[in-house]
Design an enzyme around this catalytic site. Structure first.
Site, PDB file in Angstrom:
ATOM      1  N   ASP A 187       0.852  -1.183   0.000  1.00  0.00           N
ATOM      2  CA  ASP A 187       0.000   0.000   0.000  1.00  0.00           C
ATOM      3  C   ASP A 187       0.889   1.235   0.000  1.00  0.00           C
ATOM      4  O   ASP A 187       1.981   1.203  -0.572  1.00  0.00           O
ATOM      5  CB  ASP A 187      -0.942  -0.032   1.207  1.00  0.00           C
ATOM      6  N   HIS A 262      -3.441   5.999   3.777  1.00  0.00           N
ATOM      7  CA  HIS A 262      -4.193   4.823   3.349  1.00  0.00           C
ATOM      8  C   HIS A 262      -3.539   3.529   3.820  1.00  0.00           C
ATOM      9  O   HIS A 262      -4.197   2.626   4.366  1.00  0.00           O
ATOM     10  CB  HIS A 262      -4.322   4.839   1.828  1.00  0.00           C
ATOM     11  N   SER A 504     -11.143  -0.724   0.136  1.00  0.00           N
ATOM     12  CA  SER A 504      -9.833  -0.817   0.789  1.00  0.00           C
ATOM     13  C   SER A 504      -9.961  -1.060   2.286  1.00  0.00           C
ATOM     14  O   SER A 504      -9.021  -1.547   2.918  1.00  0.00           O
ATOM     15  CB  SER A 504      -9.034   0.476   0.561  1.00  0.00           C
TER      16      SER A 504
END
Length: 744
Positions: A187, A262, A504
């Site tokens: 990620d 994220h 996600s």
């Protein structure tokens, strides 16, 4: 009432309350029964912690809280407490005139709004509320509804804990919280200082681990510890691309440090520590944790996002308005600058709003086209004191919590229509935005978000997608403190935890469960773990009805896949659909990969001369493309199941798709040993009319035409599942093969 694994409820009592460990988990009101004579609830997940006080039969159900709005007060800011007490007393008198006495009114009223808003909140019956609404002094009467913030409580929702206590025999309990399993995340990197990655209490790292932290030694360096045992970055491709578009690369660190947020969020959701007191701007307080909180984690930074205005789905919550008073309310469409289209102003696009019209008001903006938080920024720049973000029809009932830069609230499509109707119905519309609160236990849940990925599989239609669904809306997890909660340039705040929504967020919940299952069953393959998760999923919500999508239409396998994940069921699937590496390679061969391409995966594998039938790929679902109704053609597929439980005999139960005959041979499978495998064949044939022609069409809205669905459920009499779409009460979770068929 005796405690049983299955509770059958009939409507002879007004209300039932299910309490476990002192916490109310389920309340059944008369309207929940509808026209049904009974409701069946499975208490099997709570086995071991039930007692004689679990069920309480209550004849007087708690009445709903109703808000009665009487307008605004005319008194100034220097009002005395004695005066405010008289206002409250007037509320008692007013409500007492309907309930029969002032004393009853005092017991009913929960809140009395005395300073700016004139009104009260009270527990009332629907009939009482209807009578009050008729009074000319009353502006409005409405139900006090809470919005669910599914955050630090997602693992409680999936029955791993109750009231901060681990449920005995849950997957958390049996799999030791994923102890020493390693979860790697590709990620945007990791924020290593987060408490979610602290190594306090962790022992030495296994000598079998060969990874480590690779990065520069500047202030962006990522230091490994006994929890975060690996961190690497892969940015050469990104740097080359950035240079090609003349984008500055000076700020791109040679490390796995997360400058986006994220990656930190997803990694902590999958394998983050237990962190008590986690919240976002004071909302959603609870203990944050990953699915495998005792797992070791590694971060691989392989995704970098440009800071050039691309919008992220970063979400959180804003504060309420500072003063408890009503503010002027207007539609953004009525605040357009000269020369700007009303449609653009309604969407609160950049430089579309007239500050002269907006200043000091709450602005109602329509969702769509531009980022939700960007609409809030435009409103603030134009002088608005607050924003109501109204969903467009496409967004439906999906509500996302954002960290807006001004007091704001997002509402669903139906409520948005009501807001705009109210604005257009009066010359002086007013409104107020309160501070947010986390509300748990709302119904229906789960439901499919509008942003969720949908099938059919356009690349390989023979594989039904998606596989599974899991919590993914308004999830609290650790966050990078190098970026603001919205990720927008105008936002200068930083917070250790943030709320985000998206696929996600759903994915790391599944990853956390995978970590637990791998801890419990180290020898299981990834295919076996996927099968266990898929074949034990549920397709009904907490009202006992089929899951819905954001528009309150019934969800299908093209949106929820096999269903919503159930970790506790997944550790005892009975049978699994396993796959070997060679089967994956043969699948690629069948798709047309030549020997040169196959060699990139395995040097020693040769494609078989007779390519495998793609339909026979041993997946825990079946998808048939181009099943012809014009000729009444049939397709036969083969599946193989492995016994991972006790010896037993499994019988097939069929849910036949509309317009398709379905048969299984053999329809009974007997297993004597763990690891024993047996195959069966599934034959599907399109049924035509007398002329042999009939087009298959889904009956439900928003389902791709010509698709119909069915299922095959194997049961050994021990594996029971009371959830499901179009299937019998006892279906036996070992297989829920969702069948998708396309007419020619």
């Amino acid at each position: 009432m005796l405690v049983r694994d299955v509770m059958v409820i009939d409507p002879t009592y007004t209300c039932f309350i299910l309490k476990i460990l002192g916490k109310t988990l389920y309340m059944l009101h008369p309207e929940d029964l509808g026209h049904n004579s009974r409701i069946i609830l499975s208490l099997r997940p709570f086995k071991g912690i039930l007692d004689e006080n679990t069920w309480q039969e209550v004849h007087d159900c708690p009445r709903p809280m109703i808000k009665v709005y009487l307008g605004s007060h005319a008194h100034g800011s220097q009002v005395t407490e004695e005066y405010l007490d008289r206002v409250t007393d007037s509320h008692y008198d007013f409500l007492g005139s309907f309930l029969g006495s002032k004393e009853i009114a005092k017991e009913s009223i929960i809140y009395s709004y005395t300073r700016h808003i004139n009104g009260f909140a009270a527990q009332l019956d629907e009939e009482e509320a209807a009578e009050i609404a008729k009074n000319p002094k009353v502006v409005s009467v409405f139900l006090n509804r809470g919005r669910k913030l599914q955050t630090t409580h997602s693992w409680e929702f999936m029955l791993q804990k109750i009231n901060n206590k681990v449920i005995p025999n849950s997957l958390w309990d049996k799999a030791r919280f994923g102890e020493d399993t390693i979860i790697a995340n590709l990620d945007t990197g990791v924020w290593p200082e987060s408490q979610s990655f602290s190594d306090k209490g962790f022992g030495a790292v296994s000598s079998n681990w060969k990874g480590g932290c690779v990065n520069d030694h500047g202030h962006n360096a990522v230091t490994c510890n006994r929890k975060l045992i690996g961190a690497r970055y892969f940015n050469k491709g990104y740097l080359a691309y950035a240079k090609s578009i003349n984008y500055s690369v000076a700020s791109v660190p040679n490390s796995a440090r997360d400058l986006d947020g994220h990656g930190t969020h997803t990694l902590s959701t999958a394998g983050g520590n237990f962190v008590p007191g986690a919240s976002v701007l004071g909302v959603g307080n609870g203990t944050a944790s990953g699915g495998s909180p005792l797992a070791r984690v590694a971060s691989y930074k392989a995704s970098v996002q440009l800071g050039n205005g691309l919008n992220l789905m970063g979400t959180s919550l804003s504060k309420g308005l500072p003063e408890n008073k009503l503010y002027p309310l207007m539609s953004a469409g009525d605040a357009a600058l000269p020369g700007v289209a009303v449609e653009d102003a309604l969407l609160c696009k950049s430089k579309s709003l007239d500050p002269k019209k907006v200043k000091g008001k709450i602005l109602a903006c329509l969702r769509g086209e531009t980022a939700r938080v960007a609409k809030g920024e435009e409103s603030l720049l134009a002088g608005a004191v607050g924003m109501i973000l109204c969903n467009d029809k496409l967004s439906g009932n999906e509500i996302i919590a954002d960290a807006h830069v001004l007091p704001a609230s997002q509402i669903n499509y139906t409520d948005g229509v009501a807001v705009f109707a109210y604005i257009n119905s009066t010359k002086d519309p007013k409104g107020y935005i309160t501070s947010p609160k986390a509300v748990l236990g709302t119904k229906p849940a789960p439901f499919m978000a509008a942003f969720s990925s949908r099938g059919p599989n356009t690349i390989t239609p023979e594989i039904l997608k998606p596989d599974i669904t899991a919590p993914g809306v308004n999830i609290i997890a650790a966050y990078s403190e190098a970026v603001s909660p919205t990720g927008e340039p105008f936002d200068k705040r930083t917070i250790p935890f943030n709320v985000e929504s998206g696929t996600s967020m759903s994915c790391p919940h599944v990853s956390g469960v995978v970590g637990l299952l791998k801890t419990l069953y180290p020898s299981w393959s990834t295919a076996a773990i996927r099968s266990a998760i898929m074949t034990t999923a549920r397709t009904k919500d907490n009202t006992g009805k089929p899951m819905l999508d954001a528009s309150y239409l019934e969800s299908t396998p093209f949106s929820h896949g096999a269903g919503h994940i159930r970790p506790n069921r997944a550790m005892d699937p009975g049978l699994v659909y396993d796959l070997t590496i060679n089967e994956y390679l043969d699948f690629l061969c069948a798709l047309g990969y030549n020997q040169t391409l196959i060699a990139a995966f395995a040097d020693d594998h040769e494609c078989p001369k007779n390519a495998m039938n793609i339909y026979d790929f041993n997946y825990p679902s079946i998808s048939i493309a181009n099943l012809s109704v014009t000729t009444g053609s049939s397709v036969t597929v083969t599946r193989r199941v492995k016994n991972v439980g006790a010896a037993g005999t499994y019988a097939a139960r069929l849910i036949r798709p509309d317009g398709v005959t379905l048969s299984v041979e053999p329809n009974v499978l007997k297993f004597e040993n763990v690891g024993e495998e047996k195959s069966f064949k599934v034959t599907l044939k399109a049924k035509g009319r007398a002329a042999g022609i009939r087009i298959l069409k889904a009956k439900k809205k928003r389902v791709p035409k010509r698709y119909v669905f069915g299922g095959i459920n194997w049961s050994d009499g021990k594996h029971y599942d009371f959830d499901g779409i179009r299937r019998s009460l006892v279906d036996g979770s070992p297989l829920k093969a969702k069948l998708a068929h396309i007419a020619a």
